[in-house]
Design an enzyme around this catalytic site. Sequence first.
Site, short mmCIF file in Angstrom:
data_model
loop_
_atom_site.label_atom_id
_atom_site.label_comp_id
_atom_site.label_asym_id
_atom_site.label_seq_id
_atom_site.Cartn_x
_atom_site.Cartn_y
_atom_site.Cartn_z
N CYS A 200 4.36 10.64 -62.20
CA CYS A 200 4.22 11.90 -62.95
C CYS A 200 3.00 12.72 -62.52
O CYS A 200 2.83 13.84 -62.98
CB CYS A 200 4.15 11.62 -64.45
SG CYS A 200 2.55 10.99 -64.99
N CYS A 233 -0.66 4.25 -65.95
CA CYS A 233 -0.73 5.71 -66.07
C CYS A 233 -1.11 6.07 -67.50
O CYS A 233 -0.65 5.46 -68.46
CB CYS A 233 0.61 6.34 -65.71
SG CYS A 233 0.58 8.14 -65.91
N ASP A 353 -8.34 13.89 -34.94
CA ASP A 353 -9.24 14.43 -35.95
C ASP A 353 -10.10 13.28 -36.48
O ASP A 353 -9.58 12.27 -36.95
CB ASP A 353 -8.36 15.02 -37.05
CG ASP A 353 -9.15 15.55 -38.22
OD1 ASP A 353 -10.38 15.39 -38.24
OD2 ASP A 353 -8.51 16.12 -39.12
#
EC number: 6.3.5.13
Length: 429
Positions: A200, A233, A353
């Site tokens: 979520c 969560c 990079d």
Amino acid sequence: MTQLPLRAQLASALGRTAATLSRATGRGDGSVIGGRVGLALEPDLLRKLAQDRKLALVSATNGKTTTTRLITSALQELGDVATNAFGANMPAGHVSALSSAKHAPYGVLEVDEKYLPEVINTTGAGVIVLMNLSRDQMDRAGEIWLLAQKWRRALAGKNTHVIANADDPLVAWGASTAARVTWVSAGQPWKEDSWCCPECGGPLDRKGMEYTPPGGHVSGMVTSRTAENDWACRECTFRRPEPSWFLDDDAVIDPRGQRWVLDIQLPGRANRANAVVALATAETFGLPVQRALPRLREVTSVAGRYTTVQRDGRHARLLLAKNPAGWLEAFDVLDRSLPVILSVNAQGPDGRDTSWLWDVDYRVLRGRPVYVAGERRLDLALRLDVAGVPFQLADSFEQALAAQPPGKVDVIANYTAFQQIRSEFGRAV
Ligand SMILES: [Zn+2]
């Protein structure tokens, strides 16, 4: 095992010939070219070579080569095992691995994270091993979320048994569509890519949580260290699945609550985590810990990692670190009493990079002699300077090694820097 169709037999044989020629002409181990030749002649070759075997696919950002090797070593207790020991982890490498061990009833294949859905579909492997997902040099966190989403789709609706690290939220999310999952608490030292809920987008809580082990039957044996790996969560119901296997310091706790000291030869916490995953995988093949563990102890180095090269009385132990999470694992293996040489390149396989250097906390290196080499040594030098780590700059790895007193030194190098050192210094000892 059923006989391969004639076309697949020919493709397989010609692929092996190409691999032999490639080796004979000094063009590497030949596993990729051999597989490519085979696939060109018979595009369905991987599926045909995989059928009728008991296969495990191993994928992760870090540790997949080592874990593949550990599982292979364990399963050799049961019979012949086909494996891509040279880390050629895309379909051509898989064709080559299975083709060169035609009659092996078992297969353990390291699979590149991006190719995993395709290889699951093609091979119909019964066992999938998923350990960790973090950004590689080129990748950003959003891309690894997409990768986990592809894993979910590939695993949904299939009759596979997944062995997955419950401590990595993204792996837990990626694995949770599978019909059957054995959850392993293998830890997650690198948390920078998983502060958000993959379900979520809400924040993940990671500490101060009550933890009850499965059935409560191992309580008192599970230390606070394993509880520290819990997460949930804050905004939805997604949380860490209950593990049945635990890495507990230098030991593994199996689903029956029995504690086994690992004492493997490969160094560091990351390799103990790999070993726990390998033991859980071996058990799905019917191999109990007491038979698998002695096999894991036989593994001393994997594709040059942890081996020592020497010149003029200097013994350099080689550690490979390809991304920020890998550097953290390498720091854990360092001998605190020894100097360390760091070598960083930025060629294609490394990622051009070098901004990822800023994601790594180098302060742990303070207090020991540090030498910096490699093509991008100035990038690394600036990073160390900002972190307040004293260092000496060397023009080359050779020069850095020559600057050491005779004796042992640790080396951490990224991919092409590691390969350069291995080829320049010849056979590892
Ligand atoms: Zn959530």
